[in-house]
Design an enzyme around this catalytic site. Structure first.
Site, PDB file in Angstrom:
ATOM      1  N   CYS A  83       0.718  -1.368  -0.117  1.00 14.90           N
ATOM      2  CA  CYS A  83      -0.082  -0.096   0.090  1.00 14.90           C
ATOM      3  C   CYS A  83       0.562   1.208   0.151  1.00 14.90           C
ATOM      4  O   CYS A  83       0.230   2.240  -0.293  1.00 14.90           O
ATOM      5  CB  CYS A  83      -0.910   0.033   1.396  1.00 14.90           C
TER       6      CYS A  83
ATOM      7  N   CYS B 161      -1.242  -3.859   8.272  1.00 14.24           N
ATOM      8  CA  CYS B 161      -0.779  -2.785   8.918  1.00 14.24           C
ATOM      9  C   CYS B 161       0.001  -3.171  10.189  1.00 14.24           C
ATOM     10  O   CYS B 161       1.066  -2.723  10.606  1.00 14.24           O
ATOM     11  CB  CYS B 161      -1.693  -1.911   9.300  1.00 14.24           C
TER      12      CYS B 161
END
Lengths: 145, 421
Positions: free
Chosen positions: A39, A108
């Site tokens: 990302c 994440c």
């Protein structure tokens, strides 16, 4: 806040809005910076180590709410742990402590784990004697700032 | 808490007049338009009136050229697939711009699997379709051109009338996706040379659950939804009468108030961008400057050294609703393909926000957004390793390069082990 809708759960939102341990450590013993190829997020972690134990941790994150919350939570969890315990740290701990993340945001927490490991690598490079003791393997992909 | 809604591209509130007009069609006039008794005939009458109201918004030759569907996406699917299949014996090639909405993009990619071919026409750095490339892309096998009215992400108004002339010269149908722009700029399908055009009423104060497709009788179109012979045989399925009635009222009011809405929203657009530019360093407007080349209600910005989702969340916590084209916001973890098409640096695409204005927004709200956003940027930059590294000369700014340090992309590739896509 109680009657408003939020994208993440209360714990994640709290760590996003009031991140713990945000910043840099001026005299860090180990610093790691990693990026997520998926990302484009970037996370930096700084550690203070005394007598084989993490005494302080700080983070800075370029990323979404869950990336910021994951790095905040990771620094909270890691403080007080021995180097050996820290080397075995898993992103799942971050996910659990945050009360879960949406599936698309699990990466994440992986980034938080990688930032921590990169900071530990940096510490062990600077302190080869500790590396021998923890038996830590060198991760060549980790790049330090 | 404040409530500043700047996401009118996602949805608009229903116009009270439209809501009132819809009401009788839930409890009272509940008939099916296909029925031959008075309940059906009453509804049929309402549909005919709605067709006329919608035809007026885009100056269609005839109300019979208006088809009602379930949403803007269905209208696009019907246009792209319906024309492609109808002309299959003549050719199998589709020309479309690389900044089309996913409804067009994914319909074309579906047709590719069905044996059709296509050419993606590039855009300039402001997102405007390159007409020379479009001309070159057309072959003897081309049966459809697809160019949007204005871009859904960055607000670029496309040279549709020029494309319409090319389409007419070559005798190829032109489908114009106006889903994100109808109601916010004047549309005249005859002047544009549009053979087909889609509208999405919930973007101009109509209800959700209804879409519109205009189709000139010059274009052959086959049905993609098979069943009864509703909508002149082009779209099977019982009509969503209340939604159609609401959409038609919204279209009528949009036409009536068009100049006033554009004037009001353009003023807010200029004020918002001027405010942001003045208050926040290292910020960039994506797409053309506010003015004739940009749709009046869109501001698309990239704020450097911080990521878009965090900006969106903090704005939301301050009562400001916006959207973002950042990879973190996307379910696919990819940046908006429009931002990629205009060649925007990945770091800037990550820091992207889309603000779309509406008739109820005020100047005071714009000032509040600027003020609030400036504080949010400061907070997030304080947390960003990139901002810190920029201050220390390790990485450089893309927006205002200082000549010190490596690029963000180089840095990101070094720390992630792979180049960001």
């Amino acid at each position: 806040m109680s009657d408003t809708y939020t994208l993440y759960n209360k714990t994640v939102m709290d760590h996003f809005m009031n991140p713990r341990n945000m910043g840099d450590l001026p005299e860090a013993d180990g610093v790691g910076e990693v990026g997520a190829a998926a990302c484009g997020d970037i996370m930096k972690m700084s550690l203070k180590v005394e007598n084989g134990r993490i005494t302080d941790a700080r983070f800075k994150t370029f990323g979404c709410g869950s990336a910021i919350a994951s790095s905040s939570m990771a620094t909270e969890l890691i403080k007080g742990r021995t180097l050996e315990e820290a080397m075995n740290f898993s992103n799942q701990e971050v996910v659990d402590a945050l009360g879960g993340l949406p599936p698309v945001k699990i990466h994440c927490s992986v980034l938080a784990e990688e930032a921590l490991k990169a900071a530990l690598e940096d510490y062990l490079k600077r302190h080869p004697e500790s590396a021998a003791k923890t038996g830590a393997a060198h991760h060549p992909e980790a790049v330090t700032a | 808490m404040r409530n500043v809604y700047l996401d009118h591209l996602s949805a608009t509130p229903l116009l009270p007049e439209a809501f009132e007009a819809m009401k009788p069609f839930f409890l009272d006039a509940y008939g099916n338009a296909s029925s031959l008794h008075q309940h059906g005939l009453r509804v049929r009458d309402a549909l005919a009136k709605a067709r006329t109201q919608v035809a007026a918004l885009i100056n269609a030759e005839s109300a019979d050229d208006i088809f009602f569907t379930s949403c803007g996406t269905e209208s696009v699917n019907l246009a792209v697939k319906g024309v492609a299949y109808a002309n299959r014996r003549r050719g199998n090639h589709i020309v479309w711009s690389e900044v089309e909405h996913p409804a067009v993009m994914n319909s074309v990619e579906f047709l590719e699997k069905e044996g059709f071919t296509h050419t993606r026409v590039p855009v300039d750095p402001t997102g405007r379709v390159r007409l020379d490339a479009l001309r070159e892309a057309i072959t003897d096998k081309t049966t459809l051109l697809c160019v949007q009215m204005a871009n859904h992400d960055i607000g670029t108004i496309q040279p549709v009338a020029e494309v319409g002339r090319i389409a007419a010269e070559r005798g190829i149908p032109l489908f114009v996706d106006a889903n994100s722009s109808a109601g916010w700029l004047p549309i005249d399908v005859q002047q544009l040379g549009a053979t087909l055009l889609s509208l999405s009423p919930h973007r101009f104060y109509g209800p959700k659950g209804v879409g519109v497709l205009y189709r000139s009788r010059r274009a052959r179109l086959v049905s993609i939804l098979h069943g009864g012979i509703q909508e002149n045989g082009r779209r099977a399925g019982t009509e969503n009468v209340p939604a159609i009635v609401g959409a038609a009222v919204a279209a009528e009011v949009a036409l009536r108030d068009m100049n006033q809405r554009i004037a009001h929203v353009s003023r807010l657009q200029a004020r918002l961008w001027e405010g942001l530019r003045a208050r926040i360093p290292y910020i960039k407007l994506n797409g053309p400057e506010p003015g004739p080349a940009r749709i009046c209600n869109n501001i698309n910005i990239s704020t450097e050294f911080i990521e878009g989702e965090g900006q969106l969340l903090l704005l939301d916590l301050n009562g400001v609703a916006v959207a973002s084209g950042s990879s973190c916001v996307s379910k696919s973890l990819k940046i908006s393909h429009v931002l990629a098409a205009i060649g925007l640096d990945h770091a800037l695409a990550q820091g992207n926000l889309i603000l779309t204005l509406g008739r109820d927004n005020t100047e005071e709200e714009m000032d509040y957004v600027v003020q609030t956003f400036a504080q949010i940027v400061e907070k997030l930059r304080g947390m960003s390793p990139m901002w810190d590294e920029f201050q220390r000369g390790i990485i450089d700014s893309v927006i205002s390069p200082t000549g010190r340090g490596k690029s963000f992309s180089e840095h990101a590739a070094a720390v992630s082990g792979k180049p960001a896509h």
